[in-house]
Design a protein around this motif. Structure first.
Motif, PDB file in Angstrom:
ATOM      1  N   SER A  23     -45.712 -73.232  37.655  1.00 18.21           N
ATOM      2  CA  SER A  23     -45.021 -74.434  38.133  1.00 18.21           C
ATOM      3  C   SER A  23     -43.796 -73.993  38.921  1.00 18.21           C
ATOM      4  CB  SER A  23     -44.598 -75.322  36.956  1.00 18.21           C
ATOM      5  OG  SER A  23     -45.700 -76.032  36.453  1.00 18.21           O
ATOM      6  N   LEU A  24     -43.732 -74.428  40.167  1.00 22.99           N
ATOM      7  CA  LEU A  24     -42.645 -74.032  41.062  1.00 22.99           C
ATOM      8  C   LEU A  24     -41.561 -75.093  41.153  1.00 22.99           C
ATOM      9  CD1 LEU A  24     -44.793 -72.526  43.955  1.00 22.99           C
ATOM     10  CD2 LEU A  24     -43.942 -71.397  41.883  1.00 22.99           C
ATOM     11  N   THR A  25     -41.903 -76.323  40.805  1.00 24.66           N
ATOM     12  CA  THR A  25     -40.966 -77.445  40.857  1.00 24.66           C
ATOM     13  C   THR A  25     -41.233 -78.364  39.673  1.00 24.66           C
ATOM     14  OG1 THR A  25     -42.433 -78.871  42.138  1.00 24.66           O
ATOM     15  CG2 THR A  25     -40.982 -77.386  43.387  1.00 24.66           C
ATOM     16  N   MET A  26     -40.363 -79.335  39.508  1.00 24.91           N
ATOM     17  CA  MET A  26     -40.552 -80.321  38.446  1.00 24.91           C
ATOM     18  C   MET A  26     -41.812 -81.141  38.692  1.00 24.91           C
ATOM     19  SD  MET A  26     -39.118 -81.036  35.650  1.00 24.91           S
ATOM     20  CE  MET A  26     -40.116 -81.992  34.521  1.00 24.91           C
ATOM     21  N   LYS A  27     -42.148 -81.354  39.935  1.00 32.38           N
ATOM     22  CA  LYS A  27     -43.384 -82.072  40.268  1.00 32.38           C
ATOM     23  C   LYS A  27     -44.597 -81.344  39.708  1.00 32.38           C
ATOM     24  CE  LYS A  27     -46.044 -83.829  44.219  1.00 32.38           C
ATOM     25  NZ  LYS A  27     -46.104 -83.915  45.712  1.00 32.38           N
ATOM     26  N   ASP A  28     -44.582 -80.011  39.781  1.00 33.23           N
ATOM     27  CA  ASP A  28     -45.689 -79.221  39.244  1.00 33.23           C
ATOM     28  C   ASP A  28     -45.777 -79.355  37.731  1.00 33.23           C
ATOM     29  OD1 ASP A  28     -46.240 -78.312  41.805  1.00 33.23           O
ATOM     30  OD2 ASP A  28     -45.076 -76.470  41.562  1.00 33.23           O
ATOM     31  N   LEU A  29     -44.628 -79.334  37.069  1.00 36.22           N
ATOM     32  CA  LEU A  29     -44.616 -79.489  35.612  1.00 36.22           C
ATOM     33  C   LEU A  29     -45.195 -80.835  35.196  1.00 36.22           C
ATOM     34  CD1 LEU A  29     -41.169 -78.053  34.419  1.00 36.22           C
ATOM     35  CD2 LEU A  29     -43.438 -77.165  33.885  1.00 36.22           C
ATOM     36  N   ARG A  30     -44.788 -81.875  35.895  1.00 38.75           N
ATOM     37  CA  ARG A  30     -45.296 -83.220  35.557  1.00 38.75           C
ATOM     38  C   ARG A  30     -46.793 -83.303  35.799  1.00 38.75           C
ATOM     39  NH1 ARG A  30     -40.582 -85.002  38.656  1.00 38.75           N
ATOM     40  NH2 ARG A  30     -38.878 -85.538  37.219  1.00 38.75           N
ATOM     41  N   ALA A  31     -47.247 -82.757  36.922  1.00 38.14           N
ATOM     42  CA  ALA A  31     -48.673 -82.821  37.249  1.00 38.14           C
ATOM     43  C   ALA A  31     -49.504 -82.084  36.205  1.00 38.14           C
ATOM     44  CB  ALA A  31     -48.920 -82.235  38.632  1.00 38.14           C
ATOM     45  N   ALA A  32     -49.043 -80.921  35.758  1.00 40.82           N
ATOM     46  CA  ALA A  32     -49.769 -80.166  34.737  1.00 40.82           C
ATOM     47  C   ALA A  32     -49.811 -80.939  33.426  1.00 40.82           C
ATOM     48  CB  ALA A  32     -49.111 -78.806  34.533  1.00 40.82           C
ATOM     49  N   HIS A  33     -48.700 -81.563  33.085  1.00 42.94           N
ATOM     50  CA  HIS A  33     -48.658 -82.323  31.836  1.00 42.94           C
ATOM     51  C   HIS A  33     -49.595 -83.522  31.894  1.00 42.94           C
ATOM     52  CE1 HIS A  33     -47.061 -83.718  28.051  1.00 42.94           C
ATOM     53  NE2 HIS A  33     -46.792 -84.899  28.589  1.00 42.94           N
ATOM     54  N   GLU A  34     -49.622 -84.199  33.025  1.00 48.30           N
ATOM     55  CA  GLU A  34     -50.509 -85.360  33.167  1.00 48.30           C
ATOM     56  C   GLU A  34     -51.974 -84.957  33.052  1.00 48.30           C
ATOM     57  OE1 GLU A  34     -49.433 -87.069  36.878  1.00 48.30           O
ATOM     58  OE2 GLU A  34     -47.519 -87.882  36.148  1.00 48.30           O
ATOM     59  N   LYS A  35     -52.299 -83.754  33.504  1.00 50.30           N
ATOM     60  CA  LYS A  35     -53.675 -83.257  33.423  1.00 50.30           C
ATOM     61  C   LYS A  35     -53.959 -82.570  32.088  1.00 50.30           C
ATOM     62  CE  LYS A  35     -54.007 -82.438  38.413  1.00 50.30           C
ATOM     63  NZ  LYS A  35     -54.109 -81.389  39.469  1.00 50.30           N
ATOM     64  N   ARG A  36     -52.936 -82.463  31.240  1.00 47.47           N
ATOM     65  CA  ARG A  36     -53.062 -81.782  29.949  1.00 47.47           C
ATOM     66  C   ARG A  36     -53.464 -80.326  30.123  1.00 47.47           C
ATOM     67  NH1 ARG A  36     -49.942 -85.286  27.425  1.00 47.47           N
ATOM     68  NH2 ARG A  36     -50.582 -87.393  27.953  1.00 47.47           N
ATOM     69  N   GLN A  37     -52.825 -79.682  31.122  1.00 53.56           N
ATOM     70  CA  GLN A  37     -53.095 -78.283  31.398  1.00 53.56           C
ATOM     71  C   GLN A  37     -51.853 -77.445  31.097  1.00 53.56           C
ATOM     72  OE1 GLN A  37     -55.933 -76.749  32.411  1.00 53.56           O
ATOM     73  NE2 GLN A  37     -56.996 -78.702  32.210  1.00 53.56           N
ATOM     74  N   PRO A  38     -52.000 -76.339  30.370  1.00 53.64           N
ATOM     75  CA  PRO A  38     -50.857 -75.444  30.177  1.00 53.64           C
ATOM     76  C   PRO A  38     -50.367 -74.917  31.520  1.00 53.64           C
ATOM     77  CG  PRO A  38     -52.683 -74.851  28.728  1.00 53.64           C
ATOM     78  CD  PRO A  38     -53.218 -75.832  29.722  1.00 53.64           C
ATOM     79  N   THR A  39     -49.078 -74.633  31.608  1.00 48.78           N
ATOM     80  CA  THR A  39     -48.505 -74.076  32.822  1.00 48.78           C
ATOM     81  C   THR A  39     -47.371 -73.145  32.437  1.00 48.78           C
ATOM     82  OG1 THR A  39     -47.571 -74.614  35.002  1.00 48.78           O
ATOM     83  CG2 THR A  39     -46.856 -75.977  33.155  1.00 48.78           C
ATOM     84  N   VAL A  40     -46.916 -72.333  33.392  1.00 51.51           N
ATOM     85  CA  VAL A  40     -45.824 -71.402  33.129  1.00 51.51           C
ATOM     86  C   VAL A  40     -44.803 -71.472  34.249  1.00 51.51           C
ATOM     87  CG1 VAL A  40     -47.335 -69.816  31.852  1.00 51.51           C
ATOM     88  CG2 VAL A  40     -46.904 -69.431  34.286  1.00 51.51           C
ATOM     89  N   ILE A  41     -43.587 -71.109  33.909  1.00 50.93           N
ATOM     90  CA  ILE A  41     -42.524 -70.891  34.890  1.00 50.93           C
ATOM     91  C   ILE A  41     -42.265 -69.395  34.905  1.00 50.93           C
ATOM     92  CG2 ILE A  41     -40.094 -71.299  35.429  1.00 50.93           C
ATOM     93  CD1 ILE A  41     -40.412 -73.988  33.882  1.00 50.93           C
ATOM     94  N   GLN A  42     -42.426 -68.779  36.062  1.00 53.34           N
ATOM     95  CA  GLN A  42     -42.285 -67.323  36.134  1.00 53.34           C
ATOM     96  C   GLN A  42     -40.833 -66.897  36.003  1.00 53.34           C
ATOM     97  OE1 GLN A  42     -44.936 -64.832  36.484  1.00 53.34           O
ATOM     98  NE2 GLN A  42     -43.132 -63.854  35.603  1.00 53.34           N
ATOM     99  N   SER A  43     -40.602 -65.959  35.114  1.00 54.80           N
ATOM    100  CA  SER A  43     -39.258 -65.465  34.839  1.00 54.80           C
ATOM    101  C   SER A  43     -39.265 -63.949  34.799  1.00 54.80           C
ATOM    102  CB  SER A  43     -38.772 -66.030  33.498  1.00 54.80           C
ATOM    103  OG  SER A  43     -37.504 -65.527  33.146  1.00 54.80           O
ATOM    104  N   VAL A  44     -38.103 -63.353  34.944  1.00 53.15           N
ATOM    105  CA  VAL A  44     -37.942 -61.914  34.716  1.00 53.15           C
ATOM    106  C   VAL A  44     -36.601 -61.724  34.018  1.00 53.15           C
ATOM    107  CG1 VAL A  44     -36.812 -61.415  36.929  1.00 53.15           C
ATOM    108  CG2 VAL A  44     -38.083 -59.602  35.756  1.00 53.15           C
ATOM    109  N   GLU A  45     -36.550 -60.735  33.134  1.00 50.83           N
ATOM    110  CA  GLU A  45     -35.332 -60.479  32.372  1.00 50.83           C
ATOM    111  C   GLU A  45     -34.695 -59.185  32.861  1.00 50.83           C
ATOM    112  OE1 GLU A  45     -33.816 -61.027  27.809  1.00 50.83           O
ATOM    113  OE2 GLU A  45     -35.860 -60.319  28.117  1.00 50.83           O
ATOM    114  N   GLY A  46     -33.656 -59.336  33.656  1.00 50.82           N
ATOM    115  CA  GLY A  46     -32.950 -58.198  34.214  1.00 50.82           C
ATOM    116  C   GLY A  46     -33.179 -58.051  35.699  1.00 50.82           C
ATOM    117  N   GLY A  47     -32.107 -57.754  36.432  1.00 54.27           N
ATOM    118  CA  GLY A  47     -32.205 -57.596  37.889  1.00 54.27           C
ATOM    119  C   GLY A  47     -32.420 -56.162  38.326  1.00 54.27           C
TER     120      GLY A  47
END
Length: 397
Positions: free
Chosen positions: A125-149
């Protein structure tokens, strides 16, 4: 774990609750063990976007081992009750002898995650719109993160490169300094005066592009400077109050430097930020909820979220080959808390096996405990995902 049992049957609940029943019947987040879940808990989870703001998904960082063993990320997410997780990894667990090693590991980690997401039919999910769309479809989704620069190595253009690869959340620091430091780490002696010039440059670039800035692992001086500089609210995705040390003295000594004061919690909240409560120093779901309550009492209900700092999927052991399943004893399907298979894992490491007496997936367990502790549906919605979503929406717009 004790549980409130409803006199309603599963069938009567699904047919009598307006709207919620249909959602629960369709959602994979509740389907694995619906008969064992308090219907109120199931209804709350089905009706909200729930997020773990810091969850480690172990993948290989060495080119020859990409993409690593087969993992059941989708299955573990459905079991947990989370709609989404901030899927993170760190590149500095092993020493980085060469300045560009962090960048190489970062690229391999992203390539591994690309394939694991494809295998599990999960999209970022790249935006809040993506999060909402995944939730409406009942599909798991992820927000890509990294720990440390560490992958940046002083090259600011790599932030945009990572953004184009789907990065939307960065914890600026981890346990070890990057080759070009971004700031002072709270578990190491201070030597950079808080936020470095390059760290400030990175924050500005994240603000420009739309990447959530996470200040976990930063010392108080860096947090103060970063908050003043950032155009958007920041988060501390996984920590706790230094007044909540739990019952294990050895664990408390180790974790104490990683906790924040009430004053720092108020500082983050006053700037519009959000703080994630981790599962460390809580020996039960009930104690974890008390840690949440303590932070809410200090920072306010609008500034607390969940950031477990656990692993949904098995720990990765270097030496596995692409496409080779993980050790059968470590596969997610063999460790479900529903009685199928045996738990041979260290308690506290895996998201769905945080506590000894855990009978349900993580978020089902926590929502159940929050209801018993007196949290309302609306408060649970804010802590469980709404507060993080507010930051994510502002930043990614």
């Amino acid at each position: 774990m004790y549980r409130i049992y409803s006199k309603q049957t599963r069938r009567s609940f699904l047919s009598n609750v307006t709207g919620a029943g249909a959602a629960i019947a369709l959602t994979p987040f509740a389907s694995w063990a619906l008969d064992d879940i308090d219907p109120r808990v199931a209804a709350i989870i089905a009706g909200m976007i729930s997020i773990d703001s810091h969850n480690h998904i172990d993948v290989p960082l060495v080119t020859a081992e990409v993409p690593g063993p087969v993992i059941d990320l989708a299955g573990d997410m459905k079991l947990s009750g989370f709609s989404a997780v901030c899927m993170t990894f760190a590149v500095d667990y092993q020493k980085l002898p060469n300045p560009e090693d962090g960048y190489e590991r970062f690229k391999n980690g992203l390539a591994s995650m690309d394939q694991q997401l494809l295998n599990n039919n999960i999209k970022r999910s790249l935006t809040m719109k993506d999060l909402r769309a995944a939730h409406e479809k009942r599909q798991p989704t992820v927000i890509q993160s990294v720990e440390g620069g560490h992958f940046l190595n002083g090259k600011i253009e790599r932030i945009e490169e990572a953004y184009k690869r789907g990065l939307r959340h960065i914890t600026l620091l981890h346990d070890n300094d990057a080759s070009v430091p971004l700031g002072d780490i709270y578990t190491n002696p201070a030597k950079w005066g808080g936020l470095t010039a390059f760290g400030a440059e990175v924050i500005k670039e994240c603000n420009r592009l739309g990447i959530v800035v996470d200040l976990t692992h930063a010392n108080p001086e860096m947090v103060t400077a970063a908050i003043k500089l950032s155009a958007h609210p920041v988060i501390l995705s996984h920590t706790g109050l230094d007044s909540r040390l739990g019952q294990n003295e050895n664990m408390a000594r180790m974790m104490r430097p990683r906790l924040i004061s009430k004053e720092q919690a108020k500082q983050v909240a006053d700037a519009g930020g959000v703080i994630g409560v981790w599962t460390h120093l809580a020996d039960s779901a009930e104690e974890y909820v008390l840690n949440i309550r303590a932070l809410v009492d200090v920072a306010g209900i609008d500034h607390v979220c969940i950031g477990t700092d656990t692993k949904l999927t098995p720990s990765y052991r270097p030496g596995s080959f692409p496409g080779k399943p993980a050790d059968a004893a470590l596969q997610s399907g063999g460790n479900r808390p529903d009685g199928n298979g045996q738990n041979k894992l260290r308690v506290g490491e895996r998201t769905n096996l945080v506590w000894n007496d855990q009978k349900l997936g993580f978020y089902y367990t926590v929502v159940d405990a929050m209801l018993k502790a007196g949290f309302t549906k609306e408060e649970i919605g804010k802590i469980g995902g709404g507060n993080f979503c507010r930051i994510f929406d502002v930043v990614t717009k």
